[in-house]
Design an enzyme around this catalytic site. Sequence first.
Site, mmCIF file in Angstrom:
data_model
loop_
_atom_site.group_PDB
_atom_site.id
_atom_site.type_symbol
_atom_site.label_atom_id
_atom_site.label_comp_id
_atom_site.label_asym_id
_atom_site.label_seq_id
_atom_site.Cartn_x
_atom_site.Cartn_y
_atom_site.Cartn_z
ATOM 1 N N ASP A 171 -34.027 12.361 4.874
ATOM 2 C CA ASP A 171 -33.087 12.571 3.770
ATOM 3 C C ASP A 171 -32.224 13.811 3.994
ATOM 4 O OD1 ASP A 171 -31.886 12.131 1.325
ATOM 5 O OD2 ASP A 171 -33.757 12.101 0.196
ATOM 6 N N GLU A 180 -28.938 4.638 3.050
ATOM 7 C CA GLU A 180 -28.466 4.780 1.672
ATOM 8 C C GLU A 180 -26.934 4.723 1.650
ATOM 9 O OE1 GLU A 180 -29.344 7.533 -2.247
ATOM 10 O OE2 GLU A 180 -29.244 8.488 -0.292
ATOM 11 N N GLU A 198 -30.699 5.788 -7.775
ATOM 12 C CA GLU A 198 -31.067 7.195 -7.967
ATOM 13 C C GLU A 198 -30.059 7.929 -8.845
ATOM 14 O OE1 GLU A 198 -31.920 9.394 -4.461
ATOM 15 O OE2 GLU A 198 -33.098 7.788 -3.562
#
Length: 858
Positions: free
Chosen positions: A362, A411, A417
Amino acid sequence: MRGTLVLAGVLALAAVSGPPVIAAPAAAGDVTADISRNPATGIFELTVQKAGRVVLPASPLGIRTATADLTTGLRETARSTRVVNETYRMTTGKRLDRAVQHTETRISLADTGNARFDLVLRVAPDGVAYRYELQAATDVLSEASAFAIPGNASAWLMDYSPQHENQRFRTTAGGAALREYGNPSLFQIGQDFVLLTESNVDGRYAGSSLVHTGGGRYQVQLKDQRVLGARIGPWRTMIVGDLATVTESTLVDDLADPSRISDTSWIRPGKVAWSWLSEHSSPSDFERQRVYVDFAARNGWPYALVDEGWSSQWVPELTRYARAKGVDILLWYHWNSVDTADERKREFDLLQAWGVKGVKVDFMESDSQSRYQFYDAILAETAQRHLMINFHGSTIPHGLARAWPHLLTMEAVHGAEQLPQPNGNPIQPFTRNVVGSMDFTPVSLEVGPRVASIAHEIALPVVFESGWTHFADKPEAYGRFPEALRFLNQVPTVWHQTELVNGFPGESAVFARRNGDRWFVGGIALGGARTMTVPLSFLGSGSWLVETIKDGSGRSDVVRTTSVHSSADTLSVPVPENGGFAAVICPVTPGRTSCYQPIAQVPDTSLTVTPAGSVTVTPGSSFEVTGSFTNSSMRPLTDVELKPSVPAGWTVTGAPVTATVLRPNAVLNARWTITVPANVSSGGFEVPIAAEYQVPDFPRVHVARTVRGLVPLTGSAYVSDLPFDSATNGWGPVERDMSNGETGGGDGRTLTVAGTTYAKGLGVHAVSDVVISLGGTCRTFTASVGLDDETTSPGSVAFQVVGDGRVLGETGVMRTGTPAAPIAVDLASVQVLSLHVSDGGDGKNFDHADWVNAHLAC
């Protein structure tokens, strides 16, 4: 694309005087690309047509390097043409099997100073792409590459950000603000659509954005001011056609490098139970993660992702627990914690030993060449260790999943999110999801704004494609919608065929995707209640059983109905405001009453090992371990193997015990002798005893229990020189002989407390625990403690020395700038030592703490 489009012939060269023209006719797609030299400006330009209609007016080409301006004053020196025919197989995407039929022309160009490069043009039935190939590696400063879109063309754009998570919106090509936009960008030019993006970008180059400079002209802007040592650039890619052609296109993958992995048998797409969105603190809770594992096992989901907050203290046990139930564990990482080769080796070797199957990495948030080089490195190193990977806070897909098929999703989307309203949902399948798997993390039934209907939510894993689908809600939420959950349990994440049925960006989308002999249909819509229609022409001949899943009343569970149809029929489904629907379709066969398939479960088994408690060993000694594996189910197990795994340098006397078939209630017993090396280091150790077996519908099932033990410490040593049983830290890893630093390992500074520096010690950040097994052989622990000077603002912490769960010494709250305080405790008979740092009661910001000169006498 519907059916197979065959590119006919080769590039036809204009046999006329004047500017050179290149044409590439595609017999089915009618896409042509013309490259000509503008006599007024001397600039080479690209024009793209679809069935004779201009979809991309003349647009400039060229590249500027540190040694030459290769944008004007160019002349052609050579030209060659070839037909590219390739077939390849993916592990993810709109369809597994792909066929490439492109016509490629290579034009060699030179400037007045004889600096040269090749302009390589590809024409495909679904679009056009070009790239620059330099004669030798050099630094690239910029490209002249731009796209001249008619100003009145409708446009679906996204303001550029390096994490690619802004919302997409509708405007016009000419009316859009003069600023940066992210790839991919969609335009409607008359009846045709063009999706602009890039392919095959990696660490050899940098990523780019599109800058609207006015009048619908979109300039390629590199994200580095200087791309170092470039030779071959990425493909500037234009997917061209109707909406079905664009959404079903695989052109981005078709242009990418072939797979670097020959054996893909270990790569396994699938559904994932994921807890972070619905309960942010849950990844730090072992017991709560077991609930998610149990939920995944009951519902046939092969994975559980433990996001930010997991602990090395319990992940090995969770992994063993999950694997025995047919569920594999995936773990989250901040990219800073694996951005060096040493960090990746340490972490990924550990994950291999634990049995973890993949990682979510991430916060890369950059399209720079250096960040793409990080992608290259981590993809190679995870592939080497058979770890699958998911990129979050990342760039968009550029064909990486073809080159590295263990990359299962990315993503780069305004996903769940963000707790989004549903108005962006019908844009994504026509834009972002066109270029590769999209980790939207769908199906928010109770978490989030609750604006889209339940059927809209459960349609998303069909409308959106992702090799791993991480479901957004908690087990209890799905349990309150049992019919919705039954459908989710049926949805695959691998597709053999994809068809856009109907829809329009920002309004609605209906997709049909096939896995084996079953079709899955998902439809979503924005705005008021309506009836959505599904022409069933994508089906084959014969009769088909159609199970339609639609909204119930209000926000209740969905309702499933069954009917029989043929490919000549149209399915009509009433949907509420911001509604949707789903369907499962299978051939009618005798006795078949449902398209739903049973959910596979692993058989019940048990494994016991001895010694059951901790064993203490000395260097050079031996000890016995036993394993007893029982098939407690009514199903036979095949290819069973029972064996121990020992630390490197240790030896095992006795072979693995095997059984071709282990019948119900049968037991497999084994005994081994483990010998410890004479030069073994002190500290805790584990010897896993594992039974592996084969059963239909699962990869090899792994059941393990662990014999734990200790090699006691003798003599004296600094704690920073000893192995830890476990170490948890509030910011990055615990550092040895340096301050805590940032989130990466090894990024600290010299240990410094109140201006005094120290060579030995631990750098930590509250809340922190360092655990070391002692075995009752140590006499004293001594250290000096305080807050490190490296932070920019004051912090506060409290230090505790804990032995076997009892506090042996503590400091109370200490603050930045306070001199290091001595601490000394008696360790008589202590088995396990824990060095604990709390946050001082005011939060953990700036709480970089040091255990300096931490020392054990044993």
